[in-house]
Design a protein around this motif. Structure first.
Motif, PDB file in Angstrom:
ATOM      1  N   LEU A 192       0.789  -1.229   0.000  1.00 47.91           N
ATOM      2  CA  LEU A 192       0.000   0.000   0.000  1.00 47.91           C
ATOM      3  C   LEU A 192       0.825   1.284   0.000  1.00 47.91           C
ATOM      4  O   LEU A 192       0.447   2.265  -0.656  1.00 47.91           O
ATOM      5  N   GLU A 193       1.927   1.301   0.738  1.00 49.44           N
ATOM      6  CA  GLU A 193       2.687   2.552   0.864  1.00 49.44           C
ATOM      7  C   GLU A 193       3.217   3.073  -0.477  1.00 49.44           C
ATOM      8  O   GLU A 193       3.141   4.278  -0.735  1.00 49.44           O
ATOM      9  N   PRO A 194       3.749   2.217  -1.364  1.00 45.54           N
ATOM     10  CA  PRO A 194       4.181   2.759  -2.663  1.00 45.54           C
ATOM     11  C   PRO A 194       3.025   3.356  -3.461  1.00 45.54           C
ATOM     12  O   PRO A 194       3.198   4.383  -4.143  1.00 45.54           O
ATOM     13  N   GLU A 195       1.843   2.732  -3.379  1.00 45.59           N
ATOM     14  CA  GLU A 195       0.683   3.273  -4.092  1.00 45.59           C
ATOM     15  C   GLU A 195       0.281   4.627  -3.523  1.00 45.59           C
ATOM     16  O   GLU A 195      -0.025   5.567  -4.262  1.00 45.59           O
ATOM     17  N   LEU A 196       0.267   4.713  -2.209  1.00 49.67           N
ATOM     18  CA  LEU A 196      -0.066   5.991  -1.586  1.00 49.67           C
ATOM     19  C   LEU A 196       0.974   7.049  -1.939  1.00 49.67           C
ATOM     20  O   LEU A 196       0.625   8.190  -2.259  1.00 49.67           O
ATOM     21  N   ALA A 197       2.238   6.659  -1.884  1.00 48.09           N
ATOM     22  CA  ALA A 197       3.312   7.618  -2.154  1.00 48.09           C
ATOM     23  C   ALA A 197       3.159   8.238  -3.541  1.00 48.09           C
ATOM     24  O   ALA A 197       3.287   9.455  -3.711  1.00 48.09           O
ATOM     25  N   VAL A 198       2.868   7.412  -4.530  1.00 49.32           N
ATOM     26  CA  VAL A 198       2.716   7.907  -5.901  1.00 49.32           C
ATOM     27  C   VAL A 198       1.482   8.803  -6.020  1.00 49.32           C
ATOM     28  O   VAL A 198       1.491   9.799  -6.752  1.00 49.32           O
ATOM     29  N   SER A 199       0.435   8.471  -5.282  1.00 47.52           N
ATOM     30  CA  SER A 199      -0.806   9.250  -5.379  1.00 47.52           C
ATOM     31  C   SER A 199      -0.635  10.681  -4.892  1.00 47.52           C
ATOM     32  O   SER A 199      -1.448  11.554  -5.203  1.00 47.52           O
ATOM     33  N   VAL A 200       0.422  10.925  -4.126  1.00 43.14           N
ATOM     34  CA  VAL A 200       0.645  12.242  -3.535  1.00 43.14           C
ATOM     35  C   VAL A 200       1.530  13.125  -4.424  1.00 43.14           C
ATOM     36  O   VAL A 200       1.615  14.334  -4.212  1.00 43.14           O
ATOM     37  N   VAL A 201       2.174  12.530  -5.413  1.00 45.54           N
ATOM     38  CA  VAL A 201       3.077  13.296  -6.285  1.00 45.54           C
ATOM     39  C   VAL A 201       2.324  14.465  -6.924  1.00 45.54           C
ATOM     40  O   VAL A 201       1.242  14.292  -7.490  1.00 45.54           O
ATOM     41  N   GLY A 202       2.895  15.658  -6.789  1.00 44.05           N
ATOM     42  CA  GLY A 202       2.288  16.855  -7.368  1.00 44.05           C
ATOM     43  C   GLY A 202       1.206  17.479  -6.520  1.00 44.05           C
ATOM     44  O   GLY A 202       0.608  18.484  -6.916  1.00 44.05           O
ATOM     45  N   LYS A 203       0.945  16.909  -5.346  1.00 45.99           N
ATOM     46  CA  LYS A 203      -0.147  17.416  -4.507  1.00 45.99           C
ATOM     47  C   LYS A 203       0.335  18.059  -3.210  1.00 45.99           C
ATOM     48  O   LYS A 203      -0.478  18.562  -2.435  1.00 45.99           O
ATOM     49  N   LEU A 204       1.628  18.014  -2.947  1.00 44.34           N
ATOM     50  CA  LEU A 204       2.148  18.584  -1.706  1.00 44.34           C
ATOM     51  C   LEU A 204       2.307  20.100  -1.844  1.00 44.34           C
ATOM     52  O   LEU A 204       2.842  20.592  -2.834  1.00 44.34           O
ATOM     53  N   THR A 205       1.840  20.814  -0.840  1.00 44.12           N
ATOM     54  CA  THR A 205       1.943  22.276  -0.830  1.00 44.12           C
ATOM     55  C   THR A 205       3.279  22.694  -0.219  1.00 44.12           C
ATOM     56  O   THR A 205       3.948  21.893   0.448  1.00 44.12           O
ATOM     57  N   PRO A 206       3.684  23.951  -0.420  1.00 44.55           N
ATOM     58  CA  PRO A 206       4.915  24.433   0.232  1.00 44.55           C
ATOM     59  C   PRO A 206       4.877  24.239   1.748  1.00 44.55           C
ATOM     60  O   PRO A 206       5.895  23.899   2.360  1.00 44.55           O
ATOM     61  N   ASP A 248       7.982   7.776 -10.742  1.00 45.88           N
ATOM     62  CA  ASP A 248       8.681   6.487 -10.808  1.00 45.88           C
ATOM     63  C   ASP A 248       9.720   6.373  -9.695  1.00 45.88           C
ATOM     64  O   ASP A 248       9.865   5.312  -9.073  1.00 45.88           O
ATOM     65  N   GLU A 249      10.434   7.465  -9.462  1.00 48.57           N
ATOM     66  CA  GLU A 249      11.449   7.455  -8.403  1.00 48.57           C
ATOM     67  C   GLU A 249      10.794   7.351  -7.024  1.00 48.57           C
ATOM     68  O   GLU A 249      11.294   6.647  -6.135  1.00 48.57           O
ATOM     69  N   VAL A 250       9.681   8.030  -6.850  1.00 50.15           N
ATOM     70  CA  VAL A 250       8.951   7.946  -5.579  1.00 50.15           C
ATOM     71  C   VAL A 250       8.515   6.506  -5.323  1.00 50.15           C
ATOM     72  O   VAL A 250       8.680   5.979  -4.215  1.00 50.15           O
ATOM     73  N   ARG A 251       7.958   5.863  -6.334  1.00 46.99           N
ATOM     74  CA  ARG A 251       7.517   4.476  -6.170  1.00 46.99           C
ATOM     75  C   ARG A 251       8.694   3.565  -5.829  1.00 46.99           C
ATOM     76  O   ARG A 251       8.601   2.727  -4.922  1.00 46.99           O
ATOM     77  N   ARG A 252       9.793   3.728  -6.555  1.00 54.12           N
ATOM     78  CA  ARG A 252      10.965   2.874  -6.323  1.00 54.12           C
ATOM     79  C   ARG A 252      11.499   3.059  -4.906  1.00 54.12           C
ATOM     80  O   ARG A 252      11.769   2.083  -4.193  1.00 54.12           O
ATOM     81  N   LYS A 266      10.815  16.998  -7.391  1.00 54.18           N
ATOM     82  CA  LYS A 266      10.980  16.850  -8.845  1.00 54.18           C
ATOM     83  C   LYS A 266       9.716  16.280  -9.498  1.00 54.18           C
ATOM     84  O   LYS A 266       9.652  16.181 -10.730  1.00 54.18           O
ATOM     85  N   GLU A 267       8.751  15.878  -8.663  1.00 54.70           N
ATOM     86  CA  GLU A 267       7.514  15.240  -9.130  1.00 54.70           C
ATOM     87  C   GLU A 267       7.822  14.029 -10.007  1.00 54.70           C
ATOM     88  O   GLU A 267       7.196  13.793 -11.047  1.00 54.70           O
TER      89      GLU A 267
END
Length: 254
Positions: free
Chosen positions: A111-125, A218-222, A214-215
């Motif tokens: 689950l954690e890799p799936e969640l991690a990818v789902s957050v890409v591009g959604k984090l605020t400053p 693939d790297e986040v999932r890995r 860097k959004e």
């Protein structure tokens, strides 16, 4: 066989109202903060007695679905059930099931890799800032067990922060629930003093944060997949270490 032994258990009237109210909330598209009809209106709406309606409102409050306010403007108001309120009964259910790291990481690795990818591009400053502060906290050398416990909890809080940004509420809850289970396991087993584990957590979290900036999905999932495998390995080591110490204790101290 006693007469009626196999009859289905009769549902309490207050529980019937609870289910009716929940269906009504969905049908009427009610939202947290909306006020339920007052007591008299609920009696007319569902056709039950005052005492039964009151019992149902209390049950809804205990379940975390409503907040009962008194005084002017009081009444029963819908509220969002907190993650803690939803998680605790499930953790209590599993309390005597002799959980270990394998049980938790069997799901976390999926689950954690799936969640991690789902957050890409959604984090605020602001969220990036909180994640950076979390990592900084985990790099400070602890001087006592309380600080060590705080660091272990902060390492899990990094993942909770990511879960809070997940657009999938089911995935978010499941990962936060697993984090809670893992926190309980670490605290109850006192699996705290494992310096190398803390260092590798910080290293993975730092790399993940860079990949998020860097959004790079693939790297986040890995990285998250590797992180979970590594964390499971360290968890097994800690549990083995605790088991060995337990065997060395005099029988009266086990």
């Amino acid at each position: 066989m006693r007469v009626g032994q196999n009859r289905p258990k009769r549902q309490k009237l207050s529980d019937v109202i609870v289910e009716d109210v929940k269906r009504w909330i969905v049908a009427e598209r009610k939202q947290p903060g909306d006020r339920l009809p007052n007591e008299k209106e609920l009696i007319e709406l569902f056709g039950y007695s005052k005492s039964t309606v009151r019992e149902a409102l209390k049950a809804l409050e205990v379940r975390g679905l409503v907040s009962i306010r008194t005084g002017p403007g009081g009444g029963a108001y819908l509220q969002q059930v907190s993650v803690d309120h939803a998680s605790e009964p499930l953790r209590n259910f599993l309390h005597f099931h002799h959980l270990d790291g394998h049980h938790i990481y069997q799901l976390r690795k999926a689950l954690e890799p799936e969640l991690a990818v789902s957050v890409v591009g959604k984090l605020t400053p602001e969220q990036f800032g909180k994640l950076e502060e979390n990592i900084r906290l985990c790099t400070v050398e602890p001087t006592n067990e309380d600080e060590l416990r705080t660091q272990r909890e902060a390492e899990l809080a990094f993942h909770t922060m990511l879960a809070e940004s997940c657009p999938n509420p089911v995935l978010s809850f499941m990962c936060r629930f697993l984090n809670d289970l893992l926190r309980d396991l670490v605290v109850y087993k006192k699996a705290l003093d494992h310096h190398h584990f803390g260092e590798t957590n910080v290293d993975y979290h730092t790399q993940l944060l860079a990949a998020y900036r860097k959004e790079d999905a693939d790297e986040v999932r890995r990285l998250m997949a590797e992180h979970m495998v590594d964390a499971e390995h360290h968890m097994h080591e800690m549990e083995a270490h605790i088991g060995a110490k337990h065997l060395l204790l005099p029988s009266g101290q086990r």
